[in-house]
Design an enzyme around this catalytic site. Sequence first.
Site, PDB file in Angstrom:
ATOM      1  CG  ASN A   9      -1.723   1.258   1.376  1.00  0.00           C
ATOM      2  OD1 ASN A   9      -1.789   2.065   0.449  1.00  0.00           O
ATOM      3  ND2 ASN A   9      -2.352   1.446   2.534  1.00  0.00           N
ATOM      4  CD1 TRP A  10       3.409   1.161  -3.158  1.00  0.00           C
ATOM      5  CD2 TRP A  10       3.483   2.621  -4.862  1.00  0.00           C
ATOM      6  NE1 TRP A  10       4.151   0.603  -4.163  1.00  0.00           N
ATOM      7  CE2 TRP A  10       4.213   1.474  -5.223  1.00  0.00           C
ATOM      8  CE3 TRP A  10       3.386   3.675  -5.783  1.00  0.00           C
ATOM      9  CZ2 TRP A  10       4.854   1.352  -6.456  1.00  0.00           C
ATOM     10  CZ3 TRP A  10       4.008   3.554  -7.014  1.00  0.00           C
ATOM     11  CH2 TRP A  10       4.740   2.402  -7.345  1.00  0.00           C
ATOM     12  CE  LYS A  11      -0.098   3.301   4.908  1.00  0.00           C
ATOM     13  NZ  LYS A  11      -0.017   3.434   6.339  1.00  0.00           N
ATOM     14  CG  HIS A  95      -5.752   2.261   5.355  1.00  0.00           C
ATOM     15  ND1 HIS A  95      -5.278   3.149   6.294  1.00  0.00           N
ATOM     16  CD2 HIS A  95      -4.760   1.361   5.147  1.00  0.00           C
ATOM     17  CE1 HIS A  95      -4.039   2.787   6.625  1.00  0.00           C
ATOM     18  NE2 HIS A  95      -3.699   1.719   5.944  1.00  0.00           N
ATOM     19  CD  GLU A  97      -2.812   5.744   6.760  1.00  0.00           C
ATOM     20  OE1 GLU A  97      -2.828   5.742   5.526  1.00  0.00           O
ATOM     21  OE2 GLU A  97      -1.880   5.226   7.437  1.00  0.00           O
ATOM     22  CD  GLU A 167      -3.377  -2.093   7.445  1.00  0.00           C
ATOM     23  OE1 GLU A 167      -2.308  -2.388   6.900  1.00  0.00           O
ATOM     24  OE2 GLU A 167      -3.968  -1.021   7.224  1.00  0.00           O
ATOM     25  N   GLY A 173       2.765   2.604  10.764  1.00  0.00           N
ATOM     26  CA  GLY A 173       3.741   3.672  10.565  1.00  0.00           C
ATOM     27  C   GLY A 173       4.476   4.079  11.835  1.00  0.00           C
ATOM     28  CB  SER A 212       5.437  -1.476  12.012  1.00  0.00           C
ATOM     29  OG  SER A 212       5.047  -0.124  12.220  1.00  0.00           O
ATOM     30  N   GLY A 233       2.937  -1.010   4.257  1.00  0.00           N
ATOM     31  CA  GLY A 233       2.986   0.423   3.945  1.00  0.00           C
ATOM     32  C   GLY A 233       4.395   0.843   3.591  1.00  0.00           C
TER      33      GLY A 233
END
Length: 251
Positions: A9-11, A95, A97, A167, A173, A212, A233
């Site tokens: 997941n490149w975000k 997600h 976020e 997650e 992160g 992570s 990520g």
Amino acid sequence: MQRKFIVGNWKMNGALANNETLLKEVANGVAKMPGVDCAVCVPFPYLAQTQSLLHGTSIKLGAQNVHQANKGAYTGEVSVSMLSDFNCDYVIVGHSERRNLFGESSQLVAEKFASVQKAGLLPIICVGETLEQRETGITEAVVTEQLAEVSKLLGEQSFRTSVIAYEPVWAIGTGKTATPEQAQEVHAFIRKNIAGFDEEFGQALCILYGGSVNPTNAAELFSMPDIDGGLIGGASLVAEDFLAICNAGQK
Ligand code: 13P
């Protein structure tokens, strides 16, 4: 045990100039790993570039979000039929976020999940608790609530054609990974919660861990019986790291 599935997941990261090197390195490495399945979920503007660079490779393409409607006056949004135009196979929905920074409710996430499935793509639905929720002992209640709207809307069987990603928000992160035991406990709970005593259904469910994951901790996490792979990520932006994680997932 099914083959491991490793998803990057490149975000909101990437650049036209750098993506090519990253994707070529990843594709070359993954070509030598027949024992693992991989996908990358890239930002919308890079879908065309990624589609073309992944052409002829085994790596699947995914997006990171979608609007629940198929078309219409929704300025700035992207529909699942647009993602189909780029041959996306997967779409991340819910997600943390999106839930936390953009106020997406579990009901909205379920609508997005439905729209992705209706178009024949596979949703990757993310669930997970905050540190405060874990410390209060309500992790199971939180993930149950996050998945319940999908069950209500489409039935439990709809999870067969989806991927679930656990997650924990506190591990995303932060460099603070859930221990393999902590992750395993929640994964086993999710599997049981959805499939009940239907063993075949339970085994068909694909439940990824995210938060992570790195080349050092991947193998141990993937060795747990209910962890079917990872949603990666930061480490998915570095070819060497992502490949090391894919390799850890190889049978
Ligand atoms: P990190 O691997 O950077 O912790 O991110 C995990 C994640 O949110 C993947 O969707």
